[in-house]
Scaffold this active site. Structure first.
Site, PDB file in Angstrom:
ATOM      1  N   ASP A  16      29.598 -14.146 -35.757  1.00 30.10           N
ATOM      2  CA  ASP A  16      29.945 -15.492 -36.409  1.00 30.10           C
ATOM      3  C   ASP A  16      28.658 -16.366 -36.563  1.00 30.10           C
ATOM      4  O   ASP A  16      27.945 -16.527 -35.388  1.00 30.10           O
ATOM      5  CB  ASP A  16      30.736 -16.268 -35.231  1.00 30.10           C
ATOM      6  CG  ASP A  16      31.255 -17.549 -35.653  1.00 30.10           C
ATOM      7  OD1 ASP A  16      30.847 -18.168 -36.533  1.00 30.10           O
ATOM      8  OD2 ASP A  16      32.025 -18.322 -34.793  1.00 30.10           O
ATOM      9  N   ASN A  30      31.649 -24.471 -51.936  1.00 27.51           N
ATOM     10  CA  ASN A  30      32.117 -24.506 -53.534  1.00 27.51           C
ATOM     11  C   ASN A  30      31.434 -25.521 -53.963  1.00 27.51           C
ATOM     12  O   ASN A  30      30.858 -26.469 -53.468  1.00 27.51           O
ATOM     13  CB  ASN A  30      33.697 -24.813 -53.360  1.00 27.51           C
ATOM     14  CG  ASN A  30      34.168 -25.802 -52.738  1.00 27.51           C
ATOM     15  OD1 ASN A  30      33.720 -27.051 -53.010  1.00 27.51           O
ATOM     16  ND2 ASN A  30      34.982 -25.652 -51.602  1.00 27.51           N
ATOM     17  N   GLY A  38      37.407 -19.815 -44.815  1.00 26.75           N
ATOM     18  CA  GLY A  38      36.461 -18.753 -44.587  1.00 26.75           C
ATOM     19  C   GLY A  38      35.239 -19.641 -43.769  1.00 26.75           C
ATOM     20  O   GLY A  38      35.381 -20.310 -42.706  1.00 26.75           O
ATOM     21  N   ASP A  40      32.835 -21.492 -44.738  1.00 32.83           N
ATOM     22  CA  ASP A  40      32.971 -23.060 -44.909  1.00 32.83           C
ATOM     23  C   ASP A  40      33.563 -23.831 -43.795  1.00 32.83           C
ATOM     24  O   ASP A  40      33.077 -24.842 -43.206  1.00 32.83           O
ATOM     25  CB  ASP A  40      33.160 -23.286 -46.428  1.00 32.83           C
ATOM     26  CG  ASP A  40      33.014 -24.725 -46.952  1.00 32.83           C
ATOM     27  OD1 ASP A  40      32.269 -25.367 -46.178  1.00 32.83           O
ATOM     28  OD2 ASP A  40      33.305 -24.937 -47.888  1.00 32.83           O
ATOM     29  N   SER A 125      30.051 -15.193 -51.326  1.00 30.11           N
ATOM     30  CA  SER A 125      30.935 -14.874 -52.425  1.00 30.11           C
ATOM     31  C   SER A 125      31.912 -13.733 -52.198  1.00 30.11           C
ATOM     32  O   SER A 125      32.602 -13.140 -52.863  1.00 30.11           O
ATOM     33  CB  SER A 125      30.345 -14.466 -53.878  1.00 30.11           C
ATOM     34  OG  SER A 125      29.845 -15.572 -54.404  1.00 30.11           O
ATOM     35  N   THR A 126      31.625 -12.975 -50.814  1.00 26.66           N
ATOM     36  CA  THR A 126      32.635 -11.522 -50.675  1.00 26.66           C
ATOM     37  C   THR A 126      33.993 -11.808 -50.157  1.00 26.66           C
ATOM     38  O   THR A 126      34.512 -11.034 -49.803  1.00 26.66           O
ATOM     39  CB  THR A 126      31.695 -10.765 -49.898  1.00 26.66           C
ATOM     40  OG1 THR A 126      31.516 -11.388 -48.412  1.00 26.66           O
ATOM     41  CG2 THR A 126      30.361 -10.514 -50.351  1.00 26.66           C
ATOM     42  N   GLY A 127      34.289 -13.189 -49.707  1.00 28.88           N
ATOM     43  CA  GLY A 127      35.532 -13.547 -49.190  1.00 28.88           C
ATOM     44  C   GLY A 127      36.425 -13.981 -50.354  1.00 28.88           C
ATOM     45  O   GLY A 127      36.733 -13.332 -51.228  1.00 28.88           O
ATOM     46  N   VAL A 128      36.898 -15.184 -50.469  1.00 34.95           N
ATOM     47  CA  VAL A 128      37.754 -15.762 -51.406  1.00 34.95           C
ATOM     48  C   VAL A 128      37.233 -15.626 -52.688  1.00 34.95           C
ATOM     49  O   VAL A 128      38.162 -15.426 -53.663  1.00 34.95           O
ATOM     50  CB  VAL A 128      37.913 -17.293 -50.946  1.00 34.95           C
ATOM     51  CG1 VAL A 128      38.636 -18.262 -52.202  1.00 34.95           C
ATOM     52  CG2 VAL A 128      38.275 -17.656 -49.667  1.00 34.95           C
ATOM     53  N   TYR A 129      36.082 -15.659 -52.898  1.00 32.66           N
ATOM     54  CA  TYR A 129      35.275 -15.441 -54.265  1.00 32.66           C
ATOM     55  C   TYR A 129      35.496 -13.953 -54.764  1.00 32.66           C
ATOM     56  O   TYR A 129      35.086 -13.713 -56.071  1.00 32.66           O
ATOM     57  CB  TYR A 129      34.127 -16.163 -54.504  1.00 32.66           C
ATOM     58  CG  TYR A 129      34.111 -17.564 -54.412  1.00 32.66           C
ATOM     59  CD1 TYR A 129      35.307 -18.136 -54.516  1.00 32.66           C
ATOM     60  CD2 TYR A 129      32.640 -18.388 -54.669  1.00 32.66           C
ATOM     61  CE1 TYR A 129      35.319 -19.543 -54.800  1.00 32.66           C
ATOM     62  CE2 TYR A 129      32.756 -19.660 -54.826  1.00 32.66           C
ATOM     63  CZ  TYR A 129      33.783 -20.258 -54.740  1.00 32.66           C
ATOM     64  OH  TYR A 129      33.900 -21.825 -54.730  1.00 32.66           O
TER      65      TYR A 129
HETATM   66  N1  AR6 Z   1      30.686 -16.135 -39.903  1.00 29.85           N
HETATM   67  C1  AR6 Z   1      30.085 -15.023 -40.853  1.00 29.85           C
HETATM   68  N2  AR6 Z   1      30.772 -14.933 -42.032  1.00 29.85           N
HETATM   69  C2  AR6 Z   1      32.104 -15.394 -42.146  1.00 29.85           C
HETATM   70  C3  AR6 Z   1      32.757 -16.483 -41.098  1.00 29.85           C
HETATM   71  C4  AR6 Z   1      32.027 -16.699 -40.023  1.00 29.85           C
HETATM   72  N3  AR6 Z   1      32.277 -17.542 -39.254  1.00 29.85           N
HETATM   73  N4  AR6 Z   1      34.084 -16.723 -41.678  1.00 29.85           N
HETATM   74  C5  AR6 Z   1      33.783 -15.870 -42.634  1.00 29.85           C
HETATM   75  N5  AR6 Z   1      32.820 -15.106 -43.081  1.00 29.85           N
HETATM   76  P1  AR6 Z   1      34.109 -16.874 -47.700  1.00 29.85           P
HETATM   77  P2  AR6 Z   1      32.970 -17.066 -50.551  1.00 29.85           P
HETATM   78  C6  AR6 Z   1      32.702 -14.103 -43.980  1.00 29.85           C
HETATM   79  O1  AR6 Z   1      35.472 -16.824 -48.225  1.00 29.85           O
HETATM   80  O2  AR6 Z   1      33.636 -15.878 -50.824  1.00 29.85           O
HETATM   81  C7  AR6 Z   1      35.660 -21.451 -49.155  1.00 29.85           C
HETATM   82  O3  AR6 Z   1      36.917 -21.878 -49.153  1.00 29.85           O
HETATM   83  C8  AR6 Z   1      33.696 -13.611 -45.007  1.00 29.85           C
HETATM   84  O4  AR6 Z   1      34.298 -12.404 -44.129  1.00 29.85           O
HETATM   85  O5  AR6 Z   1      33.804 -17.802 -46.683  1.00 29.85           O
HETATM   86  O6  AR6 Z   1      31.742 -17.466 -50.959  1.00 29.85           O
HETATM   87  C9  AR6 Z   1      34.727 -22.339 -49.660  1.00 29.85           C
HETATM   88  O7  AR6 Z   1      35.022 -23.656 -49.682  1.00 29.85           O
HETATM   89  C10 AR6 Z   1      33.060 -13.115 -45.986  1.00 29.85           C
HETATM   90  O8  AR6 Z   1      32.542 -11.904 -45.887  1.00 29.85           O
HETATM   91  O9  AR6 Z   1      33.155 -17.594 -49.044  1.00 29.85           O
HETATM   92  C11 AR6 Z   1      34.807 -22.025 -50.997  1.00 29.85           C
HETATM   93  O10 AR6 Z   1      35.822 -22.428 -51.986  1.00 29.85           O
HETATM   94  C12 AR6 Z   1      32.019 -14.130 -46.248  1.00 29.85           C
HETATM   95  O11 AR6 Z   1      31.857 -15.096 -45.078  1.00 29.85           O
HETATM   96  C13 AR6 Z   1      34.993 -20.453 -51.161  1.00 29.85           C
HETATM   97  O12 AR6 Z   1      35.867 -20.161 -49.926  1.00 29.85           O
HETATM   98  C14 AR6 Z   1      32.167 -15.262 -47.238  1.00 29.85           C
HETATM   99  O13 AR6 Z   1      33.489 -15.420 -47.527  1.00 29.85           O
HETATM  100  C15 AR6 Z   1      33.791 -19.578 -51.128  1.00 29.85           C
HETATM  101  O14 AR6 Z   1      33.976 -18.222 -51.156  1.00 29.85           O
END
Ligand code: AR6
Length: 179
Positions: A16, A30, A38, A40, A125-129
């Site tokens: 984390d 974003n 996520g 954020d 970018s590897t989660g929601v994006y």
């Molecule tokens: N520590 C480390 N990595 C994490 C954690 C954590 N606590 N929680 C999630 N991840 P994402 P994005 C990983 O969706 O794709 C948001 O709503 C997760 O598994 O957080 O850049 C923003 O406001 C994934 O591998 O970010 C934007 O609207 C990685 O972090 C949008 O999502 C990124 O996933 C950005 O999307």
């Protein structure tokens, strides 16, 4: 996993990002800097409401894709949060790799400007994006390696990967780079 590039260390850890004892942690934000889910959401919860107050006050126009902005870190153990905006994956033909690389590069430049010796990144970018993790690992690690080889700082760059799958993807790419 740890690889030395010149005077700098590049580390991979699973966990984390909000608990990291480093000078700066990077948020996958974003472009409105409005907060979200996520990483954020986790960063804003751990930092407390002052974090959003600062982004609203100092960056009312948000931050373009491929860029990053700095704030204090409030309740987090770090000194700074760098809010980076990665691209939404749209199949790979919309300049996604350049925009992802640029988001990492801007954070490394901010680290140098703010005299940060250590910085921790999530897999932007590897989660929601929706950016495919293997492609994200290649671009992200190559940009960080090139920056460390050219600038010789910061001393430590740590990728904090949330899942075993994303750790594995980054480890496979870094292993190839190190050999
Ligand atoms: N520590 C480390 N990595 C994490 C954690 C954590 N606590 N929680 C999630 N991840 P994402 P994005 C990983 O969706 O794709 C948001 O709503 C997760 O598994 O957080 O850049 C923003 O406001 C994934 O591998 O970010 C934007 O609207 C990685 O972090 C949008 O999502 C990124 O996933 C950005 O999307």
């Amino acid at each position: 996993m740890l690889v030395q590039f010149g005077e700098s260390r590049l580390e991979l850890a699973q966990g984390d990002i909000t608990t990291q004892q480093v000078d700066a942690i990077v948020n996958a934000a974003n472009s409105g800097l409005h907060g979200g889910g996520g990483v954020d959401g986790a960063i804003h919860r751990a930092a407390g409401p002052e974090l959003m107050q600062e982004t609203d006050r100092v960056y009312p126009d948000g931050c373009p894709t491929g860029e990053a902005v700095a704030t204090a870190a409030y309740g987090l153990p770090a000194k700074f949060v760098f809010h980076a905006v990665g691209p939404i994956w749209r199949g790979g033909g919309q300049n996604e790799a350049d925009l992802l690389g640029s988001a990492y590069c801007r954070c490394l430049e901010l680290a140098v400007q703010h005299n940060c010796r250590s910085i921790a990144f999530p897999a932007i970018s590897t989660g929601v994006y929706g950016y495919p993790i293997d492609l994200a690992a290649e671009t992200s690690l190559a940009v960080v390696r090139d920056f460390l080889q050219e600038q010789g700082r910061p001393e430590l760059v740590r990728f904090v990967l949330f899942s075993g799958g994303s750790y594995g993807a980054f480890a496979r790419v870094l292993e190839l780079m190190a050999n």
